[in-house]
Design a protein around this motif. Structure first.
Motif, PDB file in Angstrom:
ATOM      1  N   MET A   1      10.111 -23.187 -67.098  1.00 36.10           N
ATOM      2  CA  MET A   1      10.222 -24.571 -66.773  1.00 36.10           C
ATOM      3  C   MET A   1      11.697 -24.921 -66.296  1.00 36.10           C
ATOM      4  O   MET A   1      11.836 -25.492 -65.475  1.00 36.10           O
ATOM      5  N   THR A   2      12.485 -24.586 -67.134  1.00 34.84           N
ATOM      6  CA  THR A   2      13.833 -24.780 -67.184  1.00 34.84           C
ATOM      7  C   THR A   2      14.377 -24.107 -65.590  1.00 34.84           C
ATOM      8  O   THR A   2      15.310 -24.590 -65.026  1.00 34.84           O
ATOM      9  N   LYS A   3      13.852 -22.998 -65.424  1.00 34.95           N
ATOM     10  CA  LYS A   3      14.251 -22.196 -64.040  1.00 34.95           C
ATOM     11  C   LYS A   3      14.083 -23.234 -62.963  1.00 34.95           C
ATOM     12  O   LYS A   3      14.888 -22.855 -62.063  1.00 34.95           O
ATOM     13  N   GLU A   4      13.121 -23.893 -62.914  1.00 35.45           N
ATOM     14  CA  GLU A   4      12.946 -24.995 -61.604  1.00 35.45           C
ATOM     15  C   GLU A   4      13.967 -25.714 -61.482  1.00 35.45           C
ATOM     16  O   GLU A   4      14.370 -26.170 -60.644  1.00 35.45           O
ATOM     17  N   ILE A   5      14.652 -26.070 -62.816  1.00 35.85           N
ATOM     18  CA  ILE A   5      15.580 -27.388 -62.760  1.00 35.85           C
ATOM     19  C   ILE A   5      16.975 -26.878 -62.453  1.00 35.85           C
ATOM     20  O   ILE A   5      18.013 -27.495 -61.834  1.00 35.85           O
ATOM     21  N   VAL A   6      17.188 -25.548 -63.083  1.00 31.15           N
ATOM     22  CA  VAL A   6      18.615 -25.149 -63.337  1.00 31.15           C
ATOM     23  C   VAL A   6      18.836 -24.005 -62.498  1.00 31.15           C
ATOM     24  O   VAL A   6      18.049 -23.100 -62.494  1.00 31.15           O
ATOM     25  N   ALA A  70      23.400 -21.450 -72.511  1.00 28.74           N
ATOM     26  CA  ALA A  70      22.366 -21.728 -71.587  1.00 28.74           C
ATOM     27  C   ALA A  70      21.015 -21.525 -72.119  1.00 28.74           C
ATOM     28  O   ALA A  70      20.077 -21.155 -71.670  1.00 28.74           O
ATOM     29  N   HIS A  71      20.827 -22.096 -73.670  1.00 31.23           N
ATOM     30  CA  HIS A  71      19.599 -21.920 -74.290  1.00 31.23           C
ATOM     31  C   HIS A  71      18.733 -22.932 -73.626  1.00 31.23           C
ATOM     32  O   HIS A  71      18.876 -24.293 -73.283  1.00 31.23           O
ATOM     33  N   THR A  75      18.798 -27.296 -72.361  1.00 32.88           N
ATOM     34  CA  THR A  75      18.859 -27.653 -70.981  1.00 32.88           C
ATOM     35  C   THR A  75      17.551 -28.509 -70.812  1.00 32.88           C
ATOM     36  O   THR A  75      17.794 -29.569 -70.056  1.00 32.88           O
ATOM     37  N   GLN A  76      16.582 -28.320 -71.245  1.00 26.83           N
ATOM     38  CA  GLN A  76      15.257 -29.158 -71.097  1.00 26.83           C
ATOM     39  C   GLN A  76      15.684 -30.616 -71.776  1.00 26.83           C
ATOM     40  O   GLN A  76      15.114 -31.601 -71.172  1.00 26.83           O
ATOM     41  N   ALA A  77      16.219 -30.625 -73.106  1.00 23.18           N
ATOM     42  CA  ALA A  77      16.293 -31.686 -73.692  1.00 23.18           C
ATOM     43  C   ALA A  77      17.537 -32.570 -72.745  1.00 23.18           C
ATOM     44  O   ALA A  77      17.417 -33.822 -72.816  1.00 23.18           O
TER      45      ALA A  77
END
Ligand code: PLP
Length: 426
Positions: A1-6, A70-71, A75-77
């Motif tokens: 999920m975070t891959k899409e954002i970062v 880069a945990h 990133t998600q929080a």
């Protein structure tokens, strides 16, 4: 999920060491002695420089990167909370600050929390608390210890027990005095009618990783009760599960029972895992001393910082990272102790608990050129050549303060680099 954002770090790394260093030379105040490494990005316990060289990071940003680099949970929080509310003035309430205070109180004991941005600001809050506490009786003095470190503001350096940190910044803020660490008789003798509080680190960090003894902590508590002083623990570096327990005093006093509580605790570093947030906890009976209008910080306890800190606590609990810190720490300390026995002329001592470890080198070993940098820095530089990042402490110690999720194989990799370096020095 975070891959899409970062977006992932750049696939092609430019060799711009000289260009970045030139920017610093021209535009950054030269108050830090920096190593010759220009960082690009990190993943877990590994950091990459701009040339693509990979380092195992056992320094952890000086005990900050509790979950490594880069945990995805951090990133998600950050992403989720920043979509909702990044900052709100402390004129108003918001849920993350209240929930983080509740979590910290549950981890420590009955009391309340104040939020700020850094370790020294957390200590400053406790200093003000001590002055408020003693004010009506004319008491203001705070006793601290030799070789301590409490931060770089004027009050922070006055509290710090290292002359080199104070030099050139006089006159010193009045009301601070240092006595030898782990010396209860010296502390007792130093208490004066003006004394309001005592502050110590549970494990001295910058001083070279020196834990307080069980008797010292219990004796300080009794002394403070007897003389009506506040007992503060500076847990900025040694707290947040680094010792294997939330607070280092909980680990040190494990076999002495669970009854010990200081009156104030300062926190920062791992609390935000790299996002700047600090806090102090104050015991219930003193929690109303700083009443409305007496203390504040614009960025203290922002929704974003608190959301990150809450997420880190969730991950530490979910992934059993306190147990990991204890297990990997015990392994590292045991292996380092073997090395000390094998190379007694190079290694003087191995100290610490969990993932706060000090390796003390003999500064008189012939291999350390006296006219060069301190033995600590010479060893840290040699470890860089073996792709390992560590942190110098005092004159001759090297600190390991890695992420709490360091794996067994990463610990073994680090040990291998340390063992080879010690063999080179012997
Ligand atoms: C024990 C201790 N207290 C206070 C501080 C100061 O923290 P900060 O640099 O976040 O102000 C440090 C920083 O290394 C520390 O180790």
């Amino acid at each position: 999920m975070t891959k899409e954002i970062v977006p992932p770090p750049p696939a092609i790394l430019r060799n711009d060491v000289a260009a970045v260093q030139a920017l610093f030379q021209q535009h950054v105040v030269p108050s830090y002695g920096r190593f010759d490494i220009v960082l690009s990005h990190g993943v877990g316990s590994y950091l990459y420089d701009v040339k693509g060289k990979r380092y195992l990071d056992l320094g952890g940003g000086i005990a900050v990167n509790a979950l490594g680099h880069a945990h995805p949970a951090i990133t998600q929080a950050l992403v989720e909370q920043s979509r909702r509310l990044i900052h709100a003035s402390n004129f108003y309430y918001h849920e993350p600050q209240g929930r983080l205070a509740q979590r910290l109180v549950r981890l420590i004991g009955p009391g309340k929390c104040f939020f700020c941005n850094s370790g020294v600001e957390a200590n400053e809050g406790l200093f003000k608390l001590a002055r408020k506490f003693g004010h009506d009786e004319g008491r203001f003095e705070i006793l601290t210890t030799d070789n301590s470190f409490h931060g770089r503001t004027l009050a922070g350096i006055a509290a710090t027990g290292q002359e080199k940190i104070k030099k050139g910044f006089g006159p010193t803020v009045p009301g601070f005095r240092q006595v030898p660490y782990n010396d209860l008789a010296a502390m007792r003798a130093a208490v004066s009618p003006a004394t309001a509080a005592i502050m110590v680190e549970g494990i001295q960090g910058e001083g070279g990783v020196t834990p307080a003894s069980e008797q010292y902590l219990l004796g300080l508590r009794a002394l403070c009760d007897e003389k009506r002083l506040l007992l503060f623990m500076d847990s900025v570096q040694c707290g947040h599960f680094r010792s294997g327990r939330f607070q280092s005093f909980q680990r040190i006093l494990e076999s002495a029972g669970e009854g010990f509580l200081p009156d104030g605790i300062s926190m920062a570093k791992s609390l935000g895992g790299g996002f700047p947030i600090g806090a102090f906890w104050v015991r219930e009976k003193f929690a109303e001393l700083l009443s409305a209008g007496t203390h504040a910080s614009t960025f203290g306890g922002t929704p974003l910082g608190c959301a990150v800190a809450l997420k880190i606590l969730d991950v530490i609990a979910r992934d059993h990272l306190a147990e990991n810190a204890r297990r990997i720490g015990d392994f590292l300390i045991g292996e380092l102790e073997h090395l000390r026995q094998k190379y007694p002329r190079v290694l003087r001592a191995v100290r610490g608990f969990g993932l706060m470890i000090g390796i003390d080198f003999d500064p008189n070993a012939a291999v350390f050129a006296p006219d060069e940098k301190s033995p600590a820095i010479q060893v840290v530089n040699r470890l860089h050549n073996r792709n390992l990042l560590t942190v110098p402490a005092a004159n001759s110690a090297v600190r390991l303060l890695p992420a709490l999720n360091l794996s067994q194989s990463e610990a073994e990799e680090g040990l291998h680099a340390i063992a080879s370096t010690i063999a080179d020095l012997a």
